[in-house]
Design a protein around this motif. Structure first.
Motif, PDB file in Angstrom:
ATOM      1  N   PRO A 140       0.827  -1.197   0.000  1.00  0.00           N
ATOM      2  CA  PRO A 140       0.000   0.000   0.000  1.00  0.00           C
ATOM      3  C   PRO A 140       0.863   1.250   0.000  1.00  0.00           C
ATOM      4  O   PRO A 140       2.030   1.218   0.397  1.00  0.00           O
ATOM      5  N   ALA A 141       0.296   2.355  -0.445  1.00  0.00           N
ATOM      6  CA  ALA A 141       1.036   3.600  -0.538  1.00  0.00           C
ATOM      7  C   ALA A 141       1.603   3.990   0.818  1.00  0.00           C
ATOM      8  O   ALA A 141       0.899   3.929   1.824  1.00  0.00           O
ATOM      9  N   PRO A 142       2.886   4.375   0.881  1.00  0.00           N
ATOM     10  CA  PRO A 142       3.484   4.722   2.166  1.00  0.00           C
ATOM     11  C   PRO A 142       2.865   5.979   2.756  1.00  0.00           C
ATOM     12  O   PRO A 142       2.384   6.852   2.052  1.00  0.00           O
ATOM     13  N   PRO A 146       6.052  10.224  10.436  1.00  0.00           N
ATOM     14  CA  PRO A 146       7.435   9.891  10.786  1.00  0.00           C
ATOM     15  C   PRO A 146       7.494   8.674  11.698  1.00  0.00           C
ATOM     16  O   PRO A 146       6.511   8.252  12.273  1.00  0.00           O
ATOM     17  N   GLY A 147       8.689   8.103  11.870  1.00  0.00           N
ATOM     18  CA  GLY A 147       8.845   6.959  12.752  1.00  0.00           C
ATOM     19  C   GLY A 147       8.338   5.679  12.124  1.00  0.00           C
ATOM     20  O   GLY A 147       8.408   5.486  10.913  1.00  0.00           O
ATOM     21  N   PHE A 148       7.833   4.799  12.957  1.00  0.00           N
ATOM     22  CA  PHE A 148       7.397   3.485  12.510  1.00  0.00           C
ATOM     23  C   PHE A 148       5.880   3.405  12.398  1.00  0.00           C
ATOM     24  O   PHE A 148       5.146   4.010  13.172  1.00  0.00           O
ATOM     25  N   ARG A 149       5.434   2.611  11.438  1.00  0.00           N
ATOM     26  CA  ARG A 149       4.015   2.252  11.356  1.00  0.00           C
ATOM     27  C   ARG A 149       3.922   0.798  10.940  1.00  0.00           C
ATOM     28  O   ARG A 149       4.529   0.382   9.956  1.00  0.00           O
ATOM     29  N   ILE A 150       3.173   0.027  11.704  1.00  0.00           N
ATOM     30  CA  ILE A 150       3.002  -1.395  11.427  1.00  0.00           C
ATOM     31  C   ILE A 150       1.685  -1.606  10.694  1.00  0.00           C
ATOM     32  O   ILE A 150       0.638  -1.133  11.139  1.00  0.00           O
ATOM     33  N   ALA A 154      -0.998  -6.413   6.039  1.00  0.00           N
ATOM     34  CA  ALA A 154      -0.004  -6.679   4.989  1.00  0.00           C
ATOM     35  C   ALA A 154       1.282  -7.262   5.556  1.00  0.00           C
ATOM     36  O   ALA A 154       2.159  -7.662   4.793  1.00  0.00           O
ATOM     37  N   GLN A 155       1.392  -7.310   6.881  1.00  0.00           N
ATOM     38  CA  GLN A 155       2.596  -7.789   7.552  1.00  0.00           C
ATOM     39  C   GLN A 155       3.834  -7.072   7.031  1.00  0.00           C
ATOM     40  O   GLN A 155       4.812  -7.686   6.597  1.00  0.00           O
ATOM     41  N   CYS A 156       3.770  -5.748   7.105  1.00  0.00           N
ATOM     42  CA  CYS A 156       4.915  -4.939   6.720  1.00  0.00           C
ATOM     43  C   CYS A 156       5.037  -3.774   7.694  1.00  0.00           C
ATOM     44  O   CYS A 156       4.107  -3.456   8.435  1.00  0.00           O
ATOM     45  N   ILE A 157       6.197  -3.146   7.692  1.00  0.00           N
ATOM     46  CA  ILE A 157       6.476  -2.029   8.584  1.00  0.00           C
ATOM     47  C   ILE A 157       7.007  -0.866   7.763  1.00  0.00           C
ATOM     48  O   ILE A 157       7.860  -1.044   6.889  1.00  0.00           O
ATOM     49  N   TYR A 158       6.479   0.331   8.052  1.00  0.00           N
ATOM     50  CA  TYR A 158       6.961   1.554   7.413  1.00  0.00           C
ATOM     51  C   TYR A 158       7.882   2.289   8.376  1.00  0.00           C
ATOM     52  O   TYR A 158       7.632   2.337   9.583  1.00  0.00           O
ATOM     53  N   PHE A 159       8.957   2.849   7.835  1.00  0.00           N
ATOM     54  CA  PHE A 159       9.873   3.668   8.616  1.00  0.00           C
ATOM     55  C   PHE A 159      10.101   4.975   7.872  1.00  0.00           C
ATOM     56  O   PHE A 159      10.487   4.960   6.702  1.00  0.00           O
ATOM     57  N   GLN A 160       9.836   6.062   8.551  1.00  0.00           N
ATOM     58  CA  GLN A 160       9.923   7.391   7.936  1.00  0.00           C
ATOM     59  C   GLN A 160       9.125   7.455   6.637  1.00  0.00           C
ATOM     60  O   GLN A 160       9.531   8.070   5.653  1.00  0.00           O
ATOM     61  N   GLY A 161       7.969   6.767   6.628  1.00  0.00           N
ATOM     62  CA  GLY A 161       7.091   6.810   5.468  1.00  0.00           C
ATOM     63  C   GLY A 161       7.430   5.842   4.358  1.00  0.00           C
ATOM     64  O   GLY A 161       6.732   5.780   3.356  1.00  0.00           O
ATOM     65  N   GLN A 162       8.506   5.050   4.513  1.00  0.00           N
ATOM     66  CA  GLN A 162       8.904   4.096   3.483  1.00  0.00           C
ATOM     67  C   GLN A 162       8.735   2.673   3.999  1.00  0.00           C
ATOM     68  O   GLN A 162       9.095   2.373   5.141  1.00  0.00           O
ATOM     69  N   VAL A 163       8.205   1.809   3.143  1.00  0.00           N
ATOM     70  CA  VAL A 163       8.048   0.424   3.539  1.00  0.00           C
ATOM     71  C   VAL A 163       9.415  -0.259   3.548  1.00  0.00           C
ATOM     72  O   VAL A 163      10.243  -0.023   2.667  1.00  0.00           O
ATOM     73  N   LEU A 164       9.659  -1.059   4.576  1.00  0.00           N
ATOM     74  CA  LEU A 164      10.930  -1.758   4.711  1.00  0.00           C
ATOM     75  C   LEU A 164      10.840  -3.143   4.068  1.00  0.00           C
ATOM     76  O   LEU A 164       9.850  -3.851   4.265  1.00  0.00           O
ATOM     77  N   ALA A 165      11.852  -3.518   3.331  1.00  0.00           N
ATOM     78  CA  ALA A 165      11.908  -4.851   2.717  1.00  0.00           C
ATOM     79  C   ALA A 165      12.495  -5.821   3.745  1.00  0.00           C
ATOM     80  O   ALA A 165      13.718  -6.001   3.831  1.00  0.00           O
ATOM     81  N   LEU A 166      11.622  -6.433   4.538  1.00  0.00           N
ATOM     82  CA  LEU A 166      12.054  -7.264   5.649  1.00  0.00           C
ATOM     83  C   LEU A 166      11.771  -8.735   5.385  1.00  0.00           C
ATOM     84  O   LEU A 166      10.774  -9.083   4.761  1.00  0.00           O
ATOM     85  N   THR A 167      12.656  -9.573   5.910  1.00  0.00           N
ATOM     86  CA  THR A 167      12.351 -10.998   5.941  1.00  0.00           C
ATOM     87  C   THR A 167      11.317 -11.237   7.039  1.00  0.00           C
ATOM     88  O   THR A 167      11.019 -10.342   7.838  1.00  0.00           O
ATOM     89  N   LEU A 172       9.111  -9.723  12.412  1.00  0.00           N
ATOM     90  CA  LEU A 172       8.640 -10.083  13.745  1.00  0.00           C
ATOM     91  C   LEU A 172       9.533  -9.498  14.842  1.00  0.00           C
ATOM     92  O   LEU A 172       9.049  -9.069  15.894  1.00  0.00           O
ATOM     93  N   LEU A 173      10.835  -9.451  14.582  1.00  0.00           N
ATOM     94  CA  LEU A 173      11.772  -8.901  15.550  1.00  0.00           C
ATOM     95  C   LEU A 173      11.548  -7.407  15.728  1.00  0.00           C
ATOM     96  O   LEU A 173      11.436  -6.905  16.869  1.00  0.00           O
ATOM     97  N   LEU A 174      11.459  -6.666  14.624  1.00  0.00           N
ATOM     98  CA  LEU A 174      11.255  -5.227  14.713  1.00  0.00           C
ATOM     99  C   LEU A 174       9.880  -4.905  15.298  1.00  0.00           C
ATOM    100  O   LEU A 174       9.735  -3.977  16.100  1.00  0.00           O
TER     101      LEU A 174
END
Length: 241
Positions: A140-142, A146-150, A154-167, A172-174
Motif C-alpha cells: 500500500p502507498a506509504p 514519521p517513525g514506525f508504522r506497522i 499486509a505484515q509490513c512495517i513503514y519507517f519514515q514513510g517508506q516500507v521496509l523490505a524485511l524478511t 517479527l523482531l522489529l
C-alpha cells in the motif's frame, strides 16, 4: 480437487530411504508431499508454486543446500527445515543465519520432523507462490507519518514513510521492539517471541538479524539508529524525543 497449499510439503533429499520415511510420517499427519532428489529439481518445483514448506538436505549431489537456500531467499520466504549430518555449532549458525526456520541433524525421528513442520505452519503463514511471482505484490502507498508504522494486515512495517523490505524474522523482531519501545529484551526473550523453534536456535542469530535490520533502517535514514544495544542485557528501541 487440488490440495490446500498449506498442506503441501516439498522434500529435497538425495537419499531415497530417508525421503521415504519422511513422506510416510508427513502423509500420516495429513500432509501431501513431493520429493526431489536434486537441488535443481527442487528449485524448479518451487518455481511452480503450491508448497507451504520446504525440507532441504544440506549435502545434495548437485549443489550445496546452503547455497540453494540463499538462492531461494532472494525471492521467497517459504519456511525451510534443513536436514544434515553436520552437527557442529557453526553449521547450525550458518543454516539459521541464511534464513532456515529449523535445523535437524541426522539421524532423526521422522515423527519429530513432522511435529516441527506442524509447529512452523501453525505460527507462520506464507502465501505459496511461484518464485518468480514472490515479489510482484505491491505494498500500500506509504504514509508521511514519521517513525514506525506497522501494517498488520499486509505484515509490513513503514519507517519514515517508506516500507521496509524485511524478511519474516526481521519483521517479527522489529515489530516486537516497536510494540514495547521502552522495554529491553534479552536475546533469549526475543528468541522465544520471534523464532519458530527457539530451543533449537542460537542467540547469535538475534545479533545477525539486528545487524541487518540496522542496515535497512540506515538505508532509509542514515542519521537514524533507533535500535539500542544494552551491553550484557539485550536490545530495545530508542524512545522518541
Amino acid at each position: 480437487m487440488p490440495e490446500p497449499i498449506q498442506r503441501c510439503i516439498l522434500i529435497v533429499e538425495d537419499e531415497q530411504a530417508i525421503a521415504d520415511t519422511l513422506i510416510y510420517a508427513l502423509r500420516t499427519e495429513g500432509f501431501v508431499t513431493e520429493h526431489c532428489l536434486l537441488g535443481r529439481d527442487g528449485l524448479a518445483a518451487l518455481g511452480r508454486g503450491g508448497f507451504a514448506l520446504l525440507i532441504l538436505d544440506v549435502g545434495l549431489p548437485d549443489m550445496n543446500g546452503f547455497d540453494l537456500c540463499r538462492e531461494i531467499r532472494r525471492e521467497s520466504e517459504i519456511p525451510v527445515i534443513f536436514l544434515t549430518a553436520r552437527s557442529a555449532e557453526i553449521d547450525r549458525i550458518v543454516g539459521l543465519e541464511i534464513g532456515a526456520d529449523d535445523y535437524v541433524v541426522k539421524p532423526f525421528s521422522p515423527r519429530e520432523v513432522a511435529a516441527r513442520v506442524r509447529t512452523i505452519l501453525r505460527r507462520v503463514h506464507v502465501p505459496s507462490v511461484a518464485l518468480s511471482d514472490a515479489k510482484s505484490d505491491q505494498a500500500p502507498a506509504p504514509t508521511s507519518d514519521p517513525g514506525f508504522r506497522i501494517d498488520d494486515d499486509a505484515q509490513c512495517i513503514y519507517f519514515q514513510g517508506q516500507v521496509l523490505a524485511l524478511t519474516r524474522y526481521e519483521y517479527l523482531l522489529l515489530k516486537t521492539l516497536i510494540e514495547a519501545p521502552r522495554r529491553i529484551f534479552s536475546r533469549e526473550q526475543l528468541m522465544q517471541r520471534v523464532w519458530v523453534a527457539p530451543d533449537h536456535s542460537l542467540e547469535r542469530t538475534v545479533d545477525t538479524h539486528i545487524k541487518t535490520l540496522r542496515a535497512k533502517l540506515k538505508a532509509v535514514d542514515p542519521a537514524s539508529d533507533p535500535i539500542v544495544t544494552h551491553r550484557g542485557i539485550g536490545y530495545g528501541l530508542r524512545g522518541r524525543r
